[in-house]
Design an enzyme around this catalytic site. Structure first.
Site, PDB file in Angstrom:
ATOM      1  N   ARG A 184       0.626  -0.893  -0.201  1.00  0.00           N
ATOM      2  CA  ARG A 184       0.414   0.198   0.609  1.00  0.00           C
ATOM      3  C   ARG A 184       0.771   1.715   0.139  1.00  0.00           C
ATOM      4  O   ARG A 184       0.085   2.215  -0.326  1.00  0.00           O
ATOM      5  CB  ARG A 184      -1.384   0.291   0.924  1.00  0.00           C
ATOM      6  CG  ARG A 184      -2.225  -1.232   0.742  1.00  0.00           C
ATOM      7  CD  ARG A 184      -2.750  -1.449   2.494  1.00  0.00           C
ATOM      8  NE  ARG A 184      -2.295  -1.742   3.457  1.00  0.00           N
ATOM      9  CZ  ARG A 184      -3.073  -1.338   4.839  1.00  0.00           C
ATOM     10  NH1 ARG A 184      -3.959  -1.119   4.679  1.00  0.00           N
ATOM     11  NH2 ARG A 184      -1.970  -1.736   5.772  1.00  0.00           N
ATOM     12  N   LYS A 291       2.706 -19.984   6.960  1.00  0.00           N
ATOM     13  CA  LYS A 291       1.930 -20.426   7.945  1.00  0.00           C
ATOM     14  C   LYS A 291       1.040 -18.817   8.329  1.00  0.00           C
ATOM     15  O   LYS A 291       1.889 -17.602   8.162  1.00  0.00           O
ATOM     16  CB  LYS A 291       2.747 -20.921   8.382  1.00  0.00           C
ATOM     17  CG  LYS A 291       4.008 -20.019   9.979  1.00  0.00           C
ATOM     18  CD  LYS A 291       4.387 -21.308  10.979  1.00  0.00           C
ATOM     19  CE  LYS A 291       5.114 -19.936  11.331  1.00  0.00           C
ATOM     20  NZ  LYS A 291       4.974 -19.404  12.432  1.00  0.00           N
ATOM     21  N   HIS A 321       9.203 -22.796   7.125  1.00  0.00           N
ATOM     22  CA  HIS A 321      10.644 -22.288   7.176  1.00  0.00           C
ATOM     23  C   HIS A 321      11.516 -23.522   7.744  1.00  0.00           C
ATOM     24  O   HIS A 321      12.476 -23.654   7.686  1.00  0.00           O
ATOM     25  CB  HIS A 321      11.126 -20.723   7.290  1.00  0.00           C
ATOM     26  CG  HIS A 321      10.846 -20.743   9.203  1.00  0.00           C
ATOM     27  ND1 HIS A 321       9.606 -19.938   9.560  1.00  0.00           N
ATOM     28  CD2 HIS A 321      11.599 -20.771   9.913  1.00  0.00           C
ATOM     29  CE1 HIS A 321      10.104 -20.104  10.372  1.00  0.00           C
ATOM     30  NE2 HIS A 321      11.375 -20.358  11.219  1.00  0.00           N
ATOM     31  N   LYS A 325      15.662 -26.099   7.385  1.00  0.00           N
ATOM     32  CA  LYS A 325      16.886 -25.865   7.940  1.00  0.00           C
ATOM     33  C   LYS A 325      17.758 -27.582   7.471  1.00  0.00           C
ATOM     34  O   LYS A 325      16.919 -28.375   7.620  1.00  0.00           O
ATOM     35  CB  LYS A 325      16.656 -25.381   8.827  1.00  0.00           C
ATOM     36  CG  LYS A 325      15.411 -24.455   9.388  1.00  0.00           C
ATOM     37  CD  LYS A 325      15.962 -23.781  10.931  1.00  0.00           C
ATOM     38  CE  LYS A 325      15.113 -22.462  11.070  1.00  0.00           C
ATOM     39  NZ  LYS A 325      16.291 -21.603  11.009  1.00  0.00           N
ATOM     40  N   GLU A 359      11.471 -20.245  22.769  1.00  0.00           N
ATOM     41  CA  GLU A 359      12.367 -18.592  21.778  1.00  0.00           C
ATOM     42  C   GLU A 359      12.942 -17.653  23.242  1.00  0.00           C
ATOM     43  O   GLU A 359      11.949 -17.894  24.052  1.00  0.00           O
ATOM     44  CB  GLU A 359      11.115 -17.946  21.314  1.00  0.00           C
ATOM     45  CG  GLU A 359      10.468 -18.625  20.016  1.00  0.00           C
ATOM     46  CD  GLU A 359      10.307 -17.453  19.456  1.00  0.00           C
ATOM     47  OE1 GLU A 359      10.513 -16.606  18.338  1.00  0.00           O
ATOM     48  OE2 GLU A 359       8.684 -18.279  19.724  1.00  0.00           O
ATOM     49  N   ASP A 378       0.826 -21.531  16.824  1.00  0.00           N
ATOM     50  CA  ASP A 378       1.378 -20.877  16.157  1.00  0.00           C
ATOM     51  C   ASP A 378       2.943 -21.161  15.295  1.00  0.00           C
ATOM     52  O   ASP A 378       3.157 -21.386  14.562  1.00  0.00           O
ATOM     53  CB  ASP A 378       2.552 -19.431  16.922  1.00  0.00           C
ATOM     54  CG  ASP A 378       3.140 -18.896  16.178  1.00  0.00           C
ATOM     55  OD1 ASP A 378       2.568 -18.662  14.063  1.00  0.00           O
ATOM     56  OD2 ASP A 378       4.211 -18.421  16.288  1.00  0.00           O
ATOM     57  N   HIS A 383       5.307 -26.516  13.179  1.00  0.00           N
ATOM     58  CA  HIS A 383       6.742 -26.729  13.006  1.00  0.00           C
ATOM     59  C   HIS A 383       6.902 -28.230  13.305  1.00  0.00           C
ATOM     60  O   HIS A 383       7.802 -28.843  13.191  1.00  0.00           O
ATOM     61  CB  HIS A 383       7.387 -25.478  13.653  1.00  0.00           C
ATOM     62  CG  HIS A 383       7.447 -24.516  13.002  1.00  0.00           C
ATOM     63  ND1 HIS A 383       7.498 -24.296  11.635  1.00  0.00           N
ATOM     64  CD2 HIS A 383       7.361 -23.007  13.555  1.00  0.00           C
ATOM     65  CE1 HIS A 383       7.520 -23.053  11.019  1.00  0.00           C
ATOM     66  NE2 HIS A 383       7.334 -21.835  12.074  1.00  0.00           N
ATOM     67  N   LYS A 481       7.890 -18.121  24.386  1.00  0.00           N
ATOM     68  CA  LYS A 481       8.124 -17.186  24.710  1.00  0.00           C
ATOM     69  C   LYS A 481       8.437 -17.039  25.774  1.00  0.00           C
ATOM     70  O   LYS A 481       8.088 -16.918  26.882  1.00  0.00           O
ATOM     71  CB  LYS A 481       7.611 -16.546  23.634  1.00  0.00           C
ATOM     72  CG  LYS A 481       7.040 -16.392  21.975  1.00  0.00           C
ATOM     73  CD  LYS A 481       6.399 -15.407  21.558  1.00  0.00           C
ATOM     74  CE  LYS A 481       6.228 -15.544  20.469  1.00  0.00           C
ATOM     75  NZ  LYS A 481       7.172 -15.247  19.449  1.00  0.00           N
TER      76      LYS A 481
END
Length: 629
Positions: A184, A291, A321, A325, A359, A378, A383, A481
């Protein structure tokens, strides 16, 4: 910018591109014909003398004029009178002048036809200089381009743009590769090129080379607009046609949807509406979807239905992704290229498997996306369940997309949830605390988060696989997290020896043997076993043998997006989940999410710790404990 100004700029660009493209298309046709004639003798000469696909000749012209006269009449601006004039052509109604867009589209078609003409070689021809056993030549993408929707986002800036540059820097992209951004922002092509330049300078893995950048920048275009803006998609169509002509992309384009999932249906429908989903004959079009693939089974099926109405299943590449790896791909290599692991890779020797993705950061600026999704949707749905499938699958018949899909689906369909979801699943939210020597806020204190939110930032679940190989072996999956450190690993923990001739004091510090795949950050593998401590007494402790990519190979591992973008351009679907896998994964997670929605709130855990106490208690009930990565 007004519509008139936009139209004027588009007209000027189209006119200039048309002039360049006409010369380029004609040159490619001449080059293709000369190569064909020189390489294949009489057969090639016959190919070279054929009338081009776009040439319109009447029957009278074909029967009364030689090919030499026909060619002369096309190239001479003021033809001299002949004894047998072409009365058919003279009687035709004069054509109205072409608009710049029509000229651009026609020139693009001529360029695509040139690509096809260049490929009109005998079907049984084989390049004797190429040997399929020669691994020195890397896989290189053919003529193609990439269109990124949501190109101004963080993923595009940090991962996609640098990955495209790194591929070009390694010589894995064609010289005429084109990159089109759609967002945009009110940018011109040069503004977009500057943004890509800055992203490459900051995040690219390989050194910056000016000559590579200049060649890549020549094929960059930017289209400003919203996803429901028909005018913007018309400009995108014009840009694709112009690049076909000017850069020789041959109509081959991948459309990367780096946008929130709610926009997926609109974008693919617009691609279909404006004729972008179907390329010219002999070319390909592909859709790349990030995703999450829906938020539950029903939405995933609806999304698959919408996407497959526009793109065939083999044209859709769903990006996970993690599958790009090196260590994840190495799971298959270590398992199936070596003899030493297979005899112990089953319920007779394996006690349990732990798959962890931790994480050490919070949600950052992703509040709008993350709240309502959570860590399980998520991470676990895609994954971790993909890692579970690769760890537990049987050996495929071949290393191709269909064979891998077959074996992974067998595992996902055999997954069984525990009967007591309350005892064998845990969810949590990080609270305020200290991390990295700094105070950090809790999840409910983050900007943009509802103070009453029940979204999980930590999830741990226990699963079992109901087949002969893994019956009775629990698989523990956890993600979160603000945990102790950033790490992703798969730990296959083996059973203890059934009998030990050593007394208990000699082995009191001996743990269970384990094979650990380190996915990130230190890519490699660790094998843990017991060894005698030097000295006069018999004392046995755990030791490790390490394999690290950085120490064993001179070439650094490419980023996951490098590998995956190249695979998209090559049409190699080995590392991309199919829609059947996505749906099976949601069948596993949906009952857990439903239970959590109906029972209580997430447990709190301190930032910088390894999750809530309830997660430790979940394994303690089974007589086990979490590994400390």
């Amino acid at each position: 910018m007004s519509d008139e100004e936009t139209g004027a700029k588009a007209g000027k660009r189209a006119a200039a591109a048309t002039e360049r493209a006409a010369e380029g298309a004609a040159s490619r046709v001449r080059t293709a014909r000369s190569k064909s004639a020189g390489a294949f003798g009489a057969s090639g000469s016959a190919e070279a003398s054929r009338t081009p696909r776009n040439t319109k000749s009447t029957k009278t012209t074909k029967t009364t004029q030689s090919s030499k006269t026909t060619q002369s009449s096309k190239t001479t601006k003021s033809p001299e009178p002949t004894e047998t004039p072409d009365t058919t052509a003279a009687s035709e109604t004069p054509r109205t002048p072409e608009t710049p867009l029509a000229q651009e589209t026609r020139t693009a078609r001529e360029a695509v036809a040139a690509c096809a003409t260049a490929g009109d070689l005998p079907g049984d021809w084989d390049n004797e200089l190429r040997d399929p056993r020669d691994r020195r030549l890397p896989r290189i993408a053919g003529p193609s381009g990439l269109v990124i929707f949501g190109v101004t986002g963080d993923l595009s800036r940090r991962k996609l743009m640098p990955a495209v540059y790194d591929l070009a820097n390694r010589g894995l992209l064609p010289p005429g590769f084109s990159l089109v951004g759609f967002a945009r922002r009110d940018w011109e092509d040069q503004d977009f090129a500057q943004v890509v330049h800055d992203a490459v300078r900051e995040h690219a893995r390989t050194p910056f080379r000016e000559e590579v950048w200049q060649q890549l920048a020549e094929g960059m275009r930017f289209i400003p607009g919203d996803f429901d803006d028909d005018k913007a998609f018309k400009q995108l169509r014009a840009a694709v046609d112009e690049l076909d002509a000017a850069r020789g992309t041959c109509g081959n384009y991948a459309f990367y949807l780096s946008v929130p999932p709610r926009f997926f249906p609109k974008v693919v429908q617009q691609l279909k509406k404006h004729g972008l989903a179907d390329g010219p004959r002999g070319s390909w079009r592909r859709a790349v979807i990030e995703k999450p693939f829906g938020r539950d089974l029903a939405s995933a099926r609806e999304l698959n239905k919408i996407v497959h109405e526009v793109f065939a299943p083999d044209q859709v590449f769903r990006i996970d992704h993690y599958l790009g790896k090196e260590t994840v791909q190495n799971i298959l290599a270590l398992r199936f290229a070596n003899q030493m692991y297979e005899p112990i890779w089953n319920r007779s020797f394996v006690d349990h498997v732990q798959i962890t993705m931790a994480e050490d950061i919070g949600i950052g600026g992703r509040a709008g996306y993350y709240d309502g999704i959570g860590s399980a949707r998520d991470v676990i749905q895609n994954h971790l369940l993909q890692l579970l499938a690769l760890t537990a699958m049987e050996e495929p018949a071949a290393f191709d997309a269909e064979s891998l899909l077959t074996e992974k689906l067998k595992v996902l369909k055999a997954v069984r949830l525990p009967e007591d979801l309350g005892a064998h699943t845990v969810r949590g939210q990080y609270a305020s605390g200290w991390q990295g020597g700094e105070p950090v806020p809790g999840y409910l204190e983050e900007d943009g988060i509802d103070p009453k939110s029940k979204t999980d930032t930590f999830a741990a679940i226990k699963l079992e696989i109901d087949n002969r190989r893994w019956a009775g072996v629990p698989f523990y999956l956890r993600t979160g997290k603000r945990l102790g450190r950033r790490v992703t690993e798969i730990a296959v923990v083996l059973q203890r020896a059934p009998h030990s001739p050593f007394d208990s004091t000699a082995t009191e510090e001996l743990g269970a043997n384990a094979i650990v795949f380190r996915v990130q950050p230190d890519e490699g593998m660790t094998v843990r076993f017991g060894s005698k401590v030097p000295g006069t007494s018999m004392e046995i402790r755990d030791v490790t043998m390490d394999f690290a990519y950085g120490e064993s190979f001179t070439e650094s591992s490419p980023e996951a997006y490098e590998r995956l973008i190249l695979d998209v351009l090559l049409g190699d679907a080995n590392l991309f989940p199919r829609h059947q896998e996505v749906e099976e994964s949601w069948k596993i997670l949906d009952p857990i999410e439903g239970y959590w929605d109906a029972h209580g709130t997430p447990a709190q855990y301190a930032s910088g710790s390894w999750g809530p106490e309830e997660a430790d208690e979940m394994l303690a009930r089974d007589g086990r404990s979490w590994r400390r990565p």
